[in-house]
Design an enzyme around this catalytic site. Structure first.
Site: not given
Length: 711
Positions: A563, A649, A682
């Protein structure tokens, strides 16, 4: 092995502040285009072919992970009202069961019952079978799971796409029937107010939770009332209730500023009243306590210093003006050496979470016994023996409980659930994560090193390896992990899957770089916006330090970041790729400038407080352009790179790593792989067996890069 896919070049110009950037791969943003999907599938096929030689290693690591985990297991029952709630898993099933049994009126009300691992105890009620809910879906995630105080109704929500949009249903736990109520396209969570009202949040077109709604059971969603809407695009909203069950809170917050609104739980149709109106740069968090017979707000705030303080004042009449934070009675003063993270209030005690010397800590204040004229005691730290550990107050819904549960763990100690008796400090181990196969913690060691950054900052580095591995005797294969954003701390935690790295002689290290929260608020402030490059240079300094100490070498060092940590990975690849053999980037935020220039995207406007606003500020634009991984790919040798992403995501769009890998392959020299989960979000794939396979895939790549092993 077939040749790697080549993404077609379809150049578009991005022009801001008189600066032009020619983007060859922005067309990949359109996932409704069959050519985009075909390209992602071609990349998946190429990655599968390129890693086919690691199939045996993947299988071995998966077998190790699955053999160490107790697959038929259960949590320690947790009391709420007249029921003990717990979860159980069964071997062969991807998801768990949420269960409960009634409290035995003849037994100690605070000693959890012993539930047999095999079979079902008398009176057990399965309130949710997640396997049944997940049936027929490639992806499944549970959002809300909230039971009314009476224990009669359960509100739960599910996401079957990975896009974090949930559908909520209400189940009558007495009859097992689903009510007709159906709330669609809601965000995480739901809060009960009595038996008849539910509060929940929804998101706007940019996927920002911006509105709180009140739903009356038995009515259609179209009749729900919006009780709060946040028009400022930098703010997100949330709703919940105090442990005392007396107040409902709506909290709206940006990265820098907070505002809280309150209403009585027993008056769910009343108007919410603001507590302290927002002040730019002031963050606060409120809890409710009853001290000396008086309802009081206990507030964590940063009005008197960046590391925050804790203060209190009487609740008074809702809507009346409250004293300024600076004028309130202080319970914990601001400190330059300790970062206050929050308080947790109960009838007879208050717990404090804070961070000192890079470690999260807990302290307790007893509201009985030796107290001051207001009824407050003093905070006493709860200490532990290990140098590096993580402790937290978890799973304690009951306001009047004389015992509180603590979670504890470290790099070498599997997770523990402790019962802490507040009156005398007695600790009882309720459960320890069981690691099958004869795990022996004495075979592993963890410690902290310190690296000096180029500007003199001292960066903490956590190191874990087997005790029979001496990283100073010869360079060892090493995985160096980093994150460094959002004031998020990467705390010591045990990992079953990590054993597969350590048992192959690898060293695992974490660089606790600036931008994270390990060393106080200043550590975060000096690693964001126009100081973001400190995050990258800190990480490079740690890599250089490990190499200089002789612990590892560039041909044995692999980096991992996910991330925002994936942006760190991309920046390091550009700036110092020669220090690494390979880089694993998971859902990586590698095209940050493009995203921060698009306020219509999820999270963009709220993220301007973290990265800066390049859309309106040319200085921020130029600064971000100087480090954005996608834009700074150079025609030079790069380490091997594996990027993992998910099509659905909503936090870091799949297009960022897709564009990045395409640009790397067209510009740089190296082996670049992209793996896209086509039915995930995600957090990656759902279902524990699928997650273990995903971990085995990533770890096999890491092991091979660092050691050359294929089995």
């Amino acid at each position: 092995m077939p040749a790697a896919p080549t993404a077609p070049v379809r150049t578009v110009e991005r022009l801001h502040h008189g600066i032009s950037f020619m983007d060859d791969y922005e067309w990949l943003r359109d996932k409704s285009d069959p050519e985009t999907i075909a390209y992602l599938e071609a990349e998946n096929a190429h990655t599968e072919a390129a890693t086919a030689g690691l199939e045996k290693l993947r299988g071995n690591i998966y077998a190790e992970i699955s053999s160490r985990i107790k697959q038929t297991d259960m949590s320690v029952p947790q009391r709420s009202g007249d029921w003990w709630y717990y979860g159980r898993t069964e071997e062969g099933r991807d998801y768990g069961f949420s269960c409960r049994i009634p409290v035995d009126k003849e037994a100690d009300p605070w000693t959890p019952p012993v539930i047999p691992e095999e079979g079902r105890p008398e009176g057990e009620q399965i309130i949710l079978d997640l396997n049944e809910l997940a049936e027929g879906h490639e992806f499944f995630a549970l959002g809300a799971s909230s039971v009314t105080d009476s224990g009669r109704l359960l509100a739960y929500s599910v996401d079957t796409a990975g896009d974090e949009r949930f559908e909520l249903r209400v189940k009558n736990l007495e009859t097992g029937e689903l009510l007709e109520d159906r709330l669609e396209n809601i965000f995480y969570g739901a809060a009960w107010a009595g038996e008849d009202f539910l509060f929940y949040t929804t998101v706007d077109d940019a996927w920002r939770p911006d509105a709180v709604w009140r739903h009356r059971l038995g009515t259609p969603q179209s009749e729900d009332v919006c009780v709060f809407r946040e028009d400022n695009a930098r703010f997100n909203v949330g709703v919940g209730s105090t442990r005392s069950r007396k107040y409902m809170f709506i909290v709206t917050s940006s990265k820098l500023t907070t505002e809280a609104w309150v209403a009585p739980v027993d008056e769910p149709e009343s108007e919410f009243k603001v507590l302290w109106p927002r002040r730019d740069g002031v963050e606060y968090d409120v809890d409710h306590a009853v001290v000396g017979g008086v309802d009081r707000w206990v507030v964590t705030h940063n009005a008197t210093g960046p590391n925050s303080a804790v203060a209190e004042c009487p609740v008074g009449t809702l809507g009346d003006e409250l004293p300024a934070f600076e004028d309130m009675h202080e319970l914990v003063a601001h400190s330059e050496s300790a970062r206050v993270e929050g308080v947790d209030c109960y009838r007879d005690q208050i717990f404090l979470g804070y961070r000192a010397e890079g470690i999260g800590r807990a302290a307790v204040m007893r509201l009985t016994g030796e107290v001051d004229e207001r009824g407050f005691g003093s905070f006493e730290e709860i200490t532990f023996d290990e140098e590096l550990y993580t402790v937290g107050v978890v799973g304690n819904p009951e306001w009047d409980a004389p015992v509180v549960r603590l979670s504890y763990g470290s790099f070498t100690t599997p997770a523990q659930l402790l019962q802490y008796r507040v009156a005398d400090g007695e600790r009882t181990l309720l459960k320890q994560q069981e690691v099958l196969g004869g795990y022996d913690p004495s075979r592993y060691t963890a410690y902290r090193l310190w690296t000096t950054a180029s500007d003199g900052a001292e960066i903490p580095v956590s190191v874990v390896h087997r005790t029979d591995v001496d990283p100073l005797a010869e360079p060892r294969p090493t995985l160096l992990y980093g994150y460094g954003s959002y004031e998020s701390a990467t705390d010591p935690a045990f990992s079953v899957s990590r054993l597969s790295l350590l048992d192959r002689g690898m060293v695992f290290a974490i660089a606790h770089v600036r931008g994270g929260g390990e060393m106080g608020r200043a550590w975060y402030d000096h690693g964001k916006q126009l100081e973001k490059k400190n995050t990258f240079t800190d990480f490079i300094a740690v890599a250089d330090d490990l190499i200089d100490r002789g612990m590892t070498a560039p041909d044995r060092l692999v980096m991992e970041g996910g991330s925002a940590g994936g942006m760190l990975a991309g920046a390091v690849a550009n700036m110092a790729g020669d220090r690494f053999r390979g880089i694993l980037a998971v859902v990586p935020f590698v095209d940050p400038l493009t995203s921060m220039l698009m306020p219509e995207l999820p999270l963009t406007v709220t993220e301007w407080d973290e990265w800066g606003d390049p859309l309106h500020d040319p200085e921020v634009y130029r600064y971000m352009a100087s480090y954005a991984p996608y834009e700074n790919v150079e025609p030079k040798d790069y380490p091997d790179i594996l990027a993992v992403t998910s099509l659905n995501d909503t936090r870091v769009l799949y297009v960022e790593p897709a564009k990045w890998i395409a640009r790397l392959r067209a510009t740089a020299r190296g082996n670049f792989l992209l793996k896209t989960e086509m039915s995930a979000g995600h957090g990656g794939v759902s279902g524990r067996y699928a997650r273990w396979h995903q971990t085995a895939f990533e770890y096999a790549w890491i092991v091979h890069e660092a050691t050359g092993l294929r089995a």
